[in-house]
Design a protein around this motif. Structure first.
Motif, mmCIF file in Angstrom:
data_model
loop_
_atom_site.group_PDB
_atom_site.id
_atom_site.type_symbol
_atom_site.label_atom_id
_atom_site.label_comp_id
_atom_site.label_asym_id
_atom_site.label_seq_id
_atom_site.Cartn_x
_atom_site.Cartn_y
_atom_site.Cartn_z
ATOM 1 N N MET A 156 -12.184 -1.352 -10.156
ATOM 2 C CA MET A 156 -12.568 -0.644 -9.086
ATOM 3 C C MET A 156 -13.657 -1.472 -8.188
ATOM 4 O O MET A 156 -13.617 -1.209 -6.977
ATOM 5 C CB MET A 156 -13.316 0.659 -9.728
ATOM 6 N N PRO A 157 -14.412 -2.169 -8.668
ATOM 7 C CA PRO A 157 -15.456 -2.848 -7.753
ATOM 8 C C PRO A 157 -14.507 -3.857 -6.771
ATOM 9 O O PRO A 157 -14.892 -4.072 -5.817
ATOM 10 C CB PRO A 157 -16.331 -3.777 -8.867
ATOM 11 N N ASP A 158 -13.434 -4.630 -7.384
ATOM 12 C CA ASP A 158 -12.793 -5.454 -6.292
ATOM 13 C C ASP A 158 -11.966 -4.642 -5.443
ATOM 14 O O ASP A 158 -11.770 -5.055 -4.277
ATOM 15 C CB ASP A 158 -11.947 -6.328 -7.266
ATOM 16 N N ASP A 161 -12.317 -5.109 -1.423
ATOM 17 C CA ASP A 161 -11.188 -5.485 -0.700
ATOM 18 C C ASP A 161 -10.788 -4.457 0.266
ATOM 19 O O ASP A 161 -10.406 -4.906 1.434
ATOM 20 C CB ASP A 161 -10.107 -5.843 -1.636
ATOM 21 N N LEU A 162 -10.832 -3.028 -0.025
ATOM 22 C CA LEU A 162 -10.350 -2.166 1.006
ATOM 23 C C LEU A 162 -11.506 -1.740 1.952
ATOM 24 O O LEU A 162 -11.142 -0.781 2.490
ATOM 25 C CB LEU A 162 -9.621 -0.983 0.176
ATOM 26 N N ASP A 163 -12.432 -2.040 1.703
ATOM 27 C CA ASP A 163 -13.646 -1.802 2.662
ATOM 28 C C ASP A 163 -13.885 -0.208 2.281
ATOM 29 O O ASP A 163 -14.047 0.459 3.281
ATOM 30 C CB ASP A 163 -13.632 -2.051 3.906
ATOM 31 N N SER A 164 -13.849 0.266 1.177
ATOM 32 C CA SER A 164 -14.006 1.765 0.969
ATOM 33 C C SER A 164 -15.399 2.476 0.739
ATOM 34 O O SER A 164 -16.347 1.512 0.506
ATOM 35 C CB SER A 164 -13.400 2.222 -0.537
ATOM 36 N N THR A 165 -15.760 3.566 1.119
ATOM 37 C CA THR A 165 -16.967 4.110 0.922
ATOM 38 C C THR A 165 -16.885 4.668 -0.482
ATOM 39 O O THR A 165 -16.016 4.634 -1.348
ATOM 40 C CB THR A 165 -16.837 5.412 1.645
ATOM 41 N N VAL A 166 -18.210 5.053 -0.861
ATOM 42 C CA VAL A 166 -18.064 5.419 -2.272
ATOM 43 C C VAL A 166 -17.369 6.588 -2.583
ATOM 44 O O VAL A 166 -16.833 6.455 -3.821
ATOM 45 C CB VAL A 166 -19.695 5.877 -2.501
ATOM 46 N N ILE A 221 -7.733 2.455 1.945
ATOM 47 C CA ILE A 221 -8.046 3.393 0.988
ATOM 48 C C ILE A 221 -7.538 4.617 0.926
ATOM 49 O O ILE A 221 -7.151 5.242 -0.108
ATOM 50 C CB ILE A 221 -9.886 3.295 0.879
ATOM 51 N N LEU A 222 -7.127 5.124 1.963
ATOM 52 C CA LEU A 222 -6.471 6.705 2.074
ATOM 53 C C LEU A 222 -5.259 6.511 1.662
ATOM 54 O O LEU A 222 -4.728 7.379 0.840
ATOM 55 C CB LEU A 222 -6.530 7.100 3.458
ATOM 56 N N VAL A 223 -4.499 5.574 1.847
ATOM 57 C CA VAL A 223 -2.981 5.389 1.527
ATOM 58 C C VAL A 223 -2.923 5.180 -0.038
ATOM 59 O O VAL A 223 -2.154 6.007 -0.705
ATOM 60 C CB VAL A 223 -2.266 4.235 2.108
#
Length: 516
Positions: A45-47, A51-56, A110-112
């Protein structure tokens, strides 16, 4: 003169044994994918989120999307398995699971990835319910106990290997490797499935679509409420609206199920106290387990400074009993210990392990948590397999698909609620602890708390001036640890309550009569 006779295994018997072994292996391999899809991504999860520049919130839905659809579709999958064939649904579920693993591995958004995980949960529901029903239809008596011991071992293997395998794959091939491994294992399972004899419920009816829709909506809104509560606050309109929507759709689901001639969630079964306690076992057995599984690796990596591989290895005392015990109990203990005593002792061990986990502190040696994790793992491992067998043994074999669907719905729903609730609680409680402990970081507290919960402490500290980062790191580490301590105590209370209820309510005779 004494005439000695020699017992020989005939060719048909050998073929039957080989066929039975193929059934066990195929179901076990398909089933091992399901926990692997929870444990391996937890380590990655952290990586993944960086990598996908995700929000929390986007990162939380990587796990929540899978759990919500997994639980929401369980009942429909059980009904479809009874109606159209358990082997067919097992194969279809495996293919869907593998295909969505490919999409997840190739995702650049991240949405995909979250959508792929949601669809992957649908495939997982088909695998789990049909697999358990196949074992119930293929075996009886002691052999059924052993078969479910194999099933429990497969879950244990996925859980035990997930953190270590996930950490190794992240280190060697990046976070995408945790999804590619699903394709390889799934292909082997598919190759064995033609050897499974097809079975179905001759009295099965069509899928209860209104019940499926209302149940799915209620579970989604419940998970959403916990995610919004942790990110925006528990009094925020979005949080309150989600929880109100959950209550509304759940009430509608109950009304619908009471009016359907043959519902997918047969509420009449809940008139049997033994059935109620058995199907609610996941809330006391696995609720705390998934909390440790999802939030300890990020803690070890973010606060402890361990690598992804090391974070996975630190969970081995928790995982090894879950890998070994289900099969051993199915072979050695089933005839000596009643299901009631086995499940009672399991819950008590989990309560002890949970309470003992409050020794966790920043900067302590990893050896400090070995003993409590081992005790916790002994509790979970001794219950795996036994829970599944008890659930399908309470009802006639013709309804094994529904019983498996109801039990596993409660299991996955409990795990989904646990992950969403724990994530929301840890984020909000850590934020509150930060404000009390270090008010000078009030502006950064929401981001620090949210990122730290997912193991992204370095990313959170990027908003803090360099000179103050050591101070901020210390505050975050102790605040998150305090939050975990409160969670451990709550889990211990829940497990102890489950042990008492199981001992007082469950009747072993009902399980024995149904299984024979």
């Amino acid at each position: 003169m004494t005439i000695q006779t020699e017992t020989r295994t005939t060719a048909p018997e050998r073929r039957e044994d080989a066929g039975s072994l193929s059934v066990m292996i195929a179901v076990a391999l398909a089933s091992v994918l399901l926990p692997l899809a929870i444990t391996a991504p937890a380590v990655a999860m952290p990586d993944l989120t960086i990598d996908l520049d995700s929000t929390v919130a986007g990162g939380q839905w990587v796990q929540n999307a899978y759990g919500v659809t997994f639980a929401a579709c369980m009942l429909a999958a059980g009904t479809l398995a009874d109606q159209f064939g358990r082997r067919r649904i097992l194969a279809i579920g495996t293919v869907v699971f593998m295909a969505m693993s490919v999409v997840a591995a190739l995702s650049t958004d991240i949405l995909v990835l979250d959508i792929a995980r949601a669809l992957q949960g649908i495939g997982a529901a088909g695998v789990l319910t049909s697999g358990a029903a196949i074992l119930a239809a293929s075996f009886t008596g002691r052999r059924r106990t052993q078969a479910f011991g194999v099933l429990g071992t497969s879950f244990g293997a996925g859980l035990a290997l997930g953190p270590v395998l996930g950490g190794a794959l992240v280190s060697l091939a990046g976070w995408r490797g945790v999804f590619w491994i699903n394709v390889l294992v799934g292909a082997v399972a598919l190759a064995l499935m033609p050897r499974i004899k097809e079975s179905r419920d001759p009295n099965a009816t069509r899928v209860d679509w209104p019940g499926l829709a209302t149940f799915s909506a209620s579970l989604f809104l419940l998970a959403l409420g916990f995610v919004e509560g942790g990110e925006r606050g528990w009094a925020h309109p979005a949080t309150l609206g989600s929880l109100a929507g959950f209550a509304l759709f759940m009430a509608a689901f109950v009304v619908i199920e009471q009016r359907v001639a043959r519902p997918m969630f047969d509420l009449s079964l809940f008139r049997n106290p033994t059935f109620v306690v058995v199907v609610c076992q996941p809330f006391t057995i696995t609720f705390g387990f998934v909390v440790l599984l999802n939030f300890l690796p990020p803690y070890f990596k973010g606060v402890g400074g361990y690598s992804s591989t090391e974070s996975g290895l630190l969970l081995m005392p928790l995982m090894l009993p879950i890998f070994v015990l289900p099969l051993l109990i199915g072979r050695l203990v089933a005839d000596r210990v009643t299901p009631r005593m086995l499940l009672t002792v399991s819950s008590l061990l989990i309560a002890v392990g949970s309470l003992w986990m409050i020794v966790l502190e920043p900067g302590q040696s990893w050896t400090t948590v070995v003993a409590p994790l081992l005790i916790f793992g002994l509790g979970v491992g001794s219950a795996f397999g036994a829970m599944d067998n008890a659930a399908v043994s309470v009802v006639p074999v013709e309804r094994a698909g529904m019983a498996s669907g109801i039990f596993n719905t409660m299991r996955i729903a409990g795990e989904t609620v646990a992950v969403a609730a724990a994530g929301g609680f840890l984020s909000s409680f850590t934020r509150g602890e930060l404000l009390d402990r270090s008010p000078q970081f009030a502006d950064q507290a929401p981001r620090l708390a949210g990122e730290a919960t997912q193991g992204r402490v370095d990313a959170a500290l990027a908003t803090v001036p360099p000179a103050r980062r050591p101070e901020a790191l210390d505050a975050v580490a102790h605040s998150l640890t305090s939050s975990l301590h409160v969670s451990f105590v709550a889990l211990a209370v829940l497990a102890a309550a489950g042990a008492i209820t199981t001992f007082l309510v469950v009747k072993d005779k009902e399980l024995a009569d149904a299984a024979n």
